[in-house]
Write a protein that holds these residues in place. Sequence first.
Motif, mmCIF file in Angstrom:
data_model
loop_
_atom_site.group_PDB
_atom_site.id
_atom_site.type_symbol
_atom_site.label_atom_id
_atom_site.label_comp_id
_atom_site.label_asym_id
_atom_site.label_seq_id
_atom_site.Cartn_x
_atom_site.Cartn_y
_atom_site.Cartn_z
ATOM 1 N N VAL A 1 0.836 -1.208 0.000
ATOM 2 C CA VAL A 1 0.000 0.000 0.000
ATOM 3 C C VAL A 1 0.867 1.252 0.000
ATOM 4 O O VAL A 1 0.569 2.239 -0.685
ATOM 5 C CB VAL A 1 -0.963 -0.015 1.203
ATOM 6 C CG1 VAL A 1 -1.639 1.340 1.383
ATOM 7 C CG2 VAL A 1 -2.019 -1.106 1.028
ATOM 8 N N GLU A 2 1.953 1.221 0.762
ATOM 9 C CA GLU A 2 2.867 2.373 0.775
ATOM 10 C C GLU A 2 3.514 2.580 -0.589
ATOM 11 O O GLU A 2 3.686 3.724 -1.039
ATOM 12 C CB GLU A 2 3.951 2.162 1.838
ATOM 13 C CG GLU A 2 3.430 2.141 3.273
ATOM 14 C CD GLU A 2 4.513 1.781 4.272
ATOM 15 O OE1 GLU A 2 5.681 1.607 3.824
ATOM 16 O OE2 GLU A 2 4.210 1.654 5.460
ATOM 17 N N ASP A 3 3.838 1.495 -1.273
ATOM 18 C CA ASP A 3 4.553 1.585 -2.543
ATOM 19 C C ASP A 3 3.690 2.110 -3.681
ATOM 20 O O ASP A 3 4.205 2.761 -4.596
ATOM 21 C CB ASP A 3 5.115 0.219 -2.941
ATOM 22 C CG ASP A 3 6.311 -0.190 -2.094
ATOM 23 O OD1 ASP A 3 6.854 0.674 -1.389
ATOM 24 O OD2 ASP A 3 6.686 -1.383 -2.137
ATOM 25 N N PHE B 1 -14.780 -7.538 7.141
ATOM 26 C CA PHE B 1 -13.606 -7.818 6.318
ATOM 27 C C PHE B 1 -13.484 -6.777 5.204
ATOM 28 O O PHE B 1 -12.420 -6.172 5.005
ATOM 29 C CB PHE B 1 -13.716 -9.223 5.727
ATOM 30 C CG PHE B 1 -12.489 -9.677 4.981
ATOM 31 C CD1 PHE B 1 -11.572 -10.511 5.596
ATOM 32 C CD2 PHE B 1 -12.254 -9.279 3.673
ATOM 33 C CE1 PHE B 1 -10.433 -10.936 4.909
ATOM 34 C CE2 PHE B 1 -11.126 -9.692 2.987
ATOM 35 C CZ PHE B 1 -10.211 -10.526 3.603
ATOM 36 N N ILE B 2 -14.560 -6.548 4.475
ATOM 37 C CA ILE B 2 -14.526 -5.604 3.355
ATOM 38 C C ILE B 2 -14.267 -4.190 3.849
ATOM 39 O O ILE B 2 -13.507 -3.425 3.229
ATOM 40 C CB ILE B 2 -15.841 -5.692 2.561
ATOM 41 C CG1 ILE B 2 -15.870 -7.007 1.762
ATOM 42 C CG2 ILE B 2 -16.004 -4.487 1.630
ATOM 43 C CD1 ILE B 2 -17.165 -7.282 1.051
ATOM 44 N N SER B 3 -14.843 -3.830 4.975
ATOM 45 C CA SER B 3 -14.663 -2.477 5.504
ATOM 46 C C SER B 3 -13.227 -2.212 5.936
ATOM 47 O O SER B 3 -12.800 -1.052 5.989
ATOM 48 C CB SER B 3 -15.612 -2.242 6.680
ATOM 49 O OG SER B 3 -16.965 -2.321 6.257
ATOM 50 N N ASN B 4 -12.468 -3.256 6.234
ATOM 51 C CA ASN B 4 -11.077 -3.096 6.663
ATOM 52 C C ASN B 4 -10.085 -3.056 5.508
ATOM 53 O O ASN B 4 -8.904 -2.755 5.717
ATOM 54 C CB ASN B 4 -10.686 -4.235 7.618
ATOM 55 C CG ASN B 4 -11.262 -4.035 9.014
ATOM 56 O OD1 ASN B 4 -11.531 -2.920 9.432
ATOM 57 N ND2 ASN B 4 -11.463 -5.129 9.717
ATOM 58 N N ILE B 5 -10.523 -3.346 4.299
ATOM 59 C CA ILE B 5 -9.621 -3.283 3.145
ATOM 60 C C ILE B 5 -9.241 -1.822 2.895
ATOM 61 O O ILE B 5 -10.110 -0.952 2.902
ATOM 62 C CB ILE B 5 -10.296 -3.881 1.896
ATOM 63 C CG1 ILE B 5 -10.540 -5.381 2.094
ATOM 64 C CG2 ILE B 5 -9.453 -3.641 0.653
ATOM 65 C CD1 ILE B 5 -11.337 -6.025 0.975
ATOM 66 N N PRO B 6 -7.952 -1.516 2.682
ATOM 67 C CA PRO B 6 -7.544 -0.116 2.446
ATOM 68 C C PRO B 6 -8.247 0.463 1.219
ATOM 69 O O PRO B 6 -7.951 0.097 0.079
ATOM 70 C CB PRO B 6 -6.034 -0.219 2.220
ATOM 71 C CG PRO B 6 -5.629 -1.508 2.854
ATOM 72 C CD PRO B 6 -6.801 -2.429 2.687
ATOM 73 N N HIS B 7 -9.163 1.365 1.462
ATOM 74 C CA HIS B 7 -10.048 1.821 0.401
ATOM 75 C C HIS B 7 -9.371 2.793 -0.551
ATOM 76 O O HIS B 7 -9.682 2.839 -1.751
ATOM 77 C CB HIS B 7 -11.305 2.457 1.004
ATOM 78 C CG HIS B 7 -12.419 2.646 0.021
ATOM 79 N ND1 HIS B 7 -12.650 3.838 -0.616
ATOM 80 C CD2 HIS B 7 -13.353 1.772 -0.444
ATOM 81 C CE1 HIS B 7 -13.683 3.707 -1.426
ATOM 82 N NE2 HIS B 7 -14.128 2.463 -1.343
ATOM 83 N N GLU B 8 -8.422 3.570 -0.029
ATOM 84 C CA GLU B 8 -7.859 4.645 -0.844
ATOM 85 C C GLU B 8 -7.071 4.135 -2.040
ATOM 86 O O GLU B 8 -6.929 4.844 -3.047
ATOM 87 C CB GLU B 8 -6.966 5.551 0.020
ATOM 88 C CG GLU B 8 -5.694 4.916 0.565
ATOM 89 C CD GLU B 8 -5.907 4.059 1.806
ATOM 90 O OE1 GLU B 8 -4.898 3.558 2.358
ATOM 91 O OE2 GLU B 8 -7.085 3.898 2.224
#
Length: 726
Positions: A411-413, A442-449
Amino acid sequence: MKIAQAPLLNPFIPLMCSALCLFSCSTKQADIKISGELAPPPVQFALQELTSAIQLAGKGVLQLENNDSKADITFVIRSDDERLKPEGFSIEKVGGTIKVIGADVAGAMYGGMELAEQIRLFGLAGVEATLQNPYMERRGTKFNIPLDMRSPSYSDASDAAQKNIPTMWDFSFWQGYIDNLARYRYNFISLWSLHPFPSMVKVPDYPDIALQDVQRSTVDWQEYYHLHGTGLDAPDILANPQTVKQMSIEEKMAFWQKVMKYGKDHNVDFYVVTWNIFVNGTAGQYGITDAIDNPITRDYFRKSVKQMFVTYPDLAGIGLTTGENMGDAGFEEKEDWAFETYAQGVLDAAEEMPDRHFTFIHRQHQAGALAIAEKFKPLRDRDNIEFLFSFKYAAAHVFSATQQHFHQKFVEDIKGMKTIWTLRNDDVYHFRWGAPDFVREFISNIPHEVSRGIYYGSDQWVWGREFLMKDPETPRQLEIVKHWYHWMLWGRLGYNPQLSNERFIQILQDHYPGVAAEKLFAAWQDASMIYPITTGFHWGPLDFQWYIEACKSRPAYAQNETGFHDVNRFISLPPHPKSGFQSIPDFVAMTTSNGSSELSSPLAVATQLHATADKALLNLETLAAGENKALQATLQDIRTMAYLGKYYAHKIAGATQLALYRKTQDQTYQDQALTELTQALSYWEKYTAAAMTQNINPLWTNRVGYVDWIQITEWVKGDIEIAKAG
């Protein structure tokens, strides 16, 4: 593991209030009049759903000219509505009429299906206004597709694939599959194959590679094949062909054109994703090999990729994985190959078709995201190409914990870029699963951005037609129909994670009339939580490292000759890092040193499993299926999953007591271990008896080999002997 239960609240956002009864203008008429922008095929599909619902409510349906003022229901597509995102919709009540407003054709389709569902659940007078926008933009399925023994998927060495090769060339299957995906708010299918081109295109410079007919092998298959997908073109496999359908390559191309067009008409796009480098089906012609430095192979792949888009005007995109069969090649060499083949093929197509949009997916697997992004910058710079990463979000087991950890550096990359998250279910194959609270969290915790979307599916299973039921439907059910609730949860909650439990209870009531839906909902959710609780505690990240329904993996990971995860492996294998569970060795060390931990102890995990299984079984006592065959099968699966939970509860407790005995030599602990493991055997026997009541046994899988519940029972007995020996 704690799952926050969503409140049983009405899921709709009121937009307008009306004191008038819905359809008050038409209650004296035989027909409900519908007008507006009804011509697009996706809206026509929604109109079919809506018509069926209205007819069940005792009314007829009459379609009027566009935007007729006498209409009771009007469909409007309004791309300039600032409230709506792409595929979003609103349902508005004005007086006694309804307006379905879609941001686009897809939004109008989803709005029509929402209206149809409300009418089925609440009646004509119970429709409420709502506004909904998609949470995940792309919501798809990962479908390992067994096209032919000469164009295999990763899953081909299995019963699931071999049974379904003919199904992949059955248009009625794809109709049913796509219809249900659209109902559940999925908008794409990704077809995963080692090398699909020989079965799907005829490349002008390599015409002899195009495969005629559809074949599978009658070979006496080995139990295990290489985990990287190699060996599926072994001489003995290819030397034993069986033609399951006679088709020319021209007929095959026409078939997939028809399938993709049907998908497009239901707002379901198709992507093709490959593993590399595989050249199955080429038979060494033209000098093609799987060598990474073979220039002929590079040319063949580049032209094949372009030809896919030339052949299929409705193909939305193509994707690839590097690493599986690239030998000792380094990162740069792999990515150079990927760019010169797949990327250049897409660039060629984009240059030739500048008005067409292309999606290019690069799975981040055995490769670095930043370097990939730089290498594929020419694609990212093209206006008509969307470059997306793909990342395996929870390894092979979404059913482990609602929070995951693999993706943090990724996600950082990729900041400034987007990914489609691969959500792998290599846990639930046999039994009908359904825990909306888990899926929602589970879905709500996925990094949305950084999310472009998700695709959900398996490597150890082919979700075609079911082949395990002893008393099957004729023809056999589609897996997506058998497991309708499971697939609906991931699609609907991917579109709208705020969808409430109350709505799911209402859907269950509609699906199984006469049942006590609240109790069914609770029993189903409790039994289904056996999977993430157990796998969260006993964590083998990859598909070949753990399969819960068989308590099995490949032998090496089980640290024995059978692959069965015995009591010793339950002691040694740690929990998922985000599960909140404590390992058995850590618990033993803490207990014998009078320490403490904020993590849930193994004995607490066992208690949690007992509690959720017992609640499911208690609710089942008051649920009756009557003559409803589908409900009978569902209740049996819930009972079966509950027994599986009781088995793992006793096994975890027994393993913990045995570990304490080994540390302290206190005989009390060994006695308790024997008691627990004896009870575990009892529940394993209940589990397998319940499972085999309606499922064929054994099953051959491509990742953990044979699943034979009768044989495994002997290994379960062995846990007692292990405990006796100390």
